[in-house]
Design a protein around this motif. Structure first.
Motif, PDB file in Angstrom:
ATOM      1  N   ASP A  42     -91.240 -50.227  68.026  1.00  8.09           N
ATOM      2  CA  ASP A  42     -92.080 -50.055  69.201  1.00  8.09           C
ATOM      3  C   ASP A  42     -93.010 -48.854  69.081  1.00  8.09           C
ATOM      4  OD1 ASP A  42     -90.896 -52.241  70.383  1.00  8.09           O
ATOM      5  OD2 ASP A  42     -89.375 -51.042  71.399  1.00  8.09           O
ATOM      6  N   TRP A  43     -93.164 -48.286  67.893  1.00  5.76           N
ATOM      7  CA  TRP A  43     -94.034 -47.127  67.764  1.00  5.76           C
ATOM      8  C   TRP A  43     -95.288 -47.467  66.966  1.00  5.76           C
ATOM      9  CZ3 TRP A  43     -88.842 -46.447  66.122  1.00  5.76           C
ATOM     10  CH2 TRP A  43     -88.619 -46.632  64.763  1.00  5.76           C
ATOM     11  N   ASN A  44     -96.341 -46.732  67.283  1.00  5.40           N
ATOM     12  CA  ASN A  44     -97.638 -46.951  66.646  1.00  5.40           C
ATOM     13  C   ASN A  44     -98.140 -45.604  66.142  1.00  5.40           C
ATOM     14  OD1 ASN A  44    -100.392 -47.247  66.081  1.00  5.40           O
ATOM     15  ND2 ASN A  44    -100.663 -48.782  67.695  1.00  5.40           N
ATOM     16  N   LEU A  76     -93.792 -43.233  70.071  1.00  4.67           N
ATOM     17  CA  LEU A  76     -93.116 -42.328  69.137  1.00  4.67           C
ATOM     18  C   LEU A  76     -91.972 -41.551  69.787  1.00  4.67           C
ATOM     19  CD1 LEU A  76     -96.046 -40.987  66.944  1.00  4.67           C
ATOM     20  CD2 LEU A  76     -94.326 -42.702  66.364  1.00  4.67           C
ATOM     21  N   LEU A  77     -91.985 -41.430  71.102  1.00  6.64           N
ATOM     22  CA  LEU A  77     -90.863 -40.757  71.750  1.00  6.64           C
ATOM     23  C   LEU A  77     -89.593 -41.603  71.708  1.00  6.64           C
ATOM     24  CD1 LEU A  77     -92.543 -39.009  74.810  1.00  6.64           C
ATOM     25  CD2 LEU A  77     -91.881 -38.040  72.615  1.00  6.64           C
ATOM     26  N   ALA A 108     -93.367 -39.721  57.516  1.00  5.15           N
ATOM     27  CA  ALA A 108     -94.438 -39.032  58.245  1.00  5.15           C
ATOM     28  C   ALA A 108     -94.551 -37.579  57.789  1.00  5.15           C
ATOM     29  CB  ALA A 108     -94.195 -39.106  59.749  1.00  5.15           C
ATOM     30  N   LEU A 109     -93.414 -36.951  57.498  1.00  5.40           N
ATOM     31  CA  LEU A 109     -93.423 -35.581  56.987  1.00  5.40           C
ATOM     32  C   LEU A 109     -94.088 -35.530  55.615  1.00  5.40           C
ATOM     33  CD1 LEU A 109     -89.861 -34.527  58.116  1.00  5.40           C
ATOM     34  CD2 LEU A 109     -91.944 -33.307  58.727  1.00  5.40           C
ATOM     35  N   ASP A 110     -93.778 -36.521  54.787  1.00  7.26           N
ATOM     36  CA  ASP A 110     -94.365 -36.561  53.440  1.00  7.26           C
ATOM     37  C   ASP A 110     -95.880 -36.708  53.479  1.00  7.26           C
ATOM     38  OD1 ASP A 110     -91.883 -36.258  52.316  1.00  7.26           O
ATOM     39  OD2 ASP A 110     -91.594 -38.405  51.938  1.00  7.26           O
ATOM     40  N   ASP A 150    -100.610 -36.938  61.653  1.00  3.41           N
ATOM     41  CA  ASP A 150    -101.109 -36.259  62.853  1.00  3.41           C
ATOM     42  C   ASP A 150    -100.140 -36.349  64.031  1.00  3.41           C
ATOM     43  OD1 ASP A 150    -103.411 -35.553  61.569  1.00  3.41           O
ATOM     44  OD2 ASP A 150    -104.601 -37.211  62.386  1.00  3.41           O
ATOM     45  N   LYS A 151     -99.379 -37.405  64.085  1.00  2.00           N
ATOM     46  CA  LYS A 151     -98.468 -37.647  65.216  1.00  2.00           C
ATOM     47  C   LYS A 151     -97.037 -37.206  64.900  1.00  2.00           C
ATOM     48  CE  LYS A 151    -101.704 -39.910  67.460  1.00  2.00           C
ATOM     49  NZ  LYS A 151    -102.956 -39.322  67.110  1.00  2.00           N
TER      50      LYS A 151
END
Length: 155
Positions: free
Chosen positions: A4-6, A13-14, A25-27, A31-32
């Motif tokens: 459910d995240w974009n 994302l929450l 995402a860390l790699d 931005d989010k």
């Protein structure tokens, strides 16, 4: 299972509950990333979230550091505990910056016996200060009345 995240819009994302997704995402230094770390803190235990928060603190500049500290605050509120690495991150940031709310929430929601010594000292300081301020508030109107009486006597 569809997620459910974009990542493009940050929507959902929450609700992040996949540590591997946050690692990716860390790699890529997404931005989010901040919102995803907060979402992970809302949905996973401190042991899972802690290394990702530490990495996010290393990656995110300036105001972006507010997000990982918000994640720490959520962990303190929801789980009532933090990992030693998170305590170290709070101590390194110190008061007067992005960690203020996280430190306050830690003092409020983590049991005193579980706090490291430096936070126990902070808890005692805050508790004594708040107690004294509460005791002093009723004296403020007395002081104002006294100043008003003294002010009228002068020619």
């Amino acid at each position: 299972m569809t997620r459910d995240w974009n990542w493009e819009t940050g929507e959902g994302l929450l609700g992040m509950d996949d540590p591997a997704e946050v690692d990716a995402a860390l790699d890529r230094n997404d931005d989010k990333l901040g919102a995803a770390v907060i979402g992970l803190a809302l949905n996973c235990p401190p042991e899972v979230v802690s290394p990702r928060i530490i990495r996010a603190l290393e990656l995110l500049p300036g105001r972006g550091r507010d997000f990982p500290f918000t994640a720490i605050a959520h962990l303190a509120r929801l789980d009532g505990r933090l990992t030693p690495e998170l305590y170290d991150a709070l101590r390194a940031e110190g008061l007067g910056g992005a960690a203020d709310h996280a430190i306050d929430d830690t003092l409020t929601f983590v049991p005193f016996r579980d706090l490291p010594p430096w936070l126990k000292r902070r808890w005692v300081y805050v508790t004594v200060r708040e107690t004294l301020l509460r005791w002093m508030r009723p004296l403020e109107p007395v002081g104002e009345a006294w100043r008003a009486v003294r002010g009228r006597r002068r020619p």
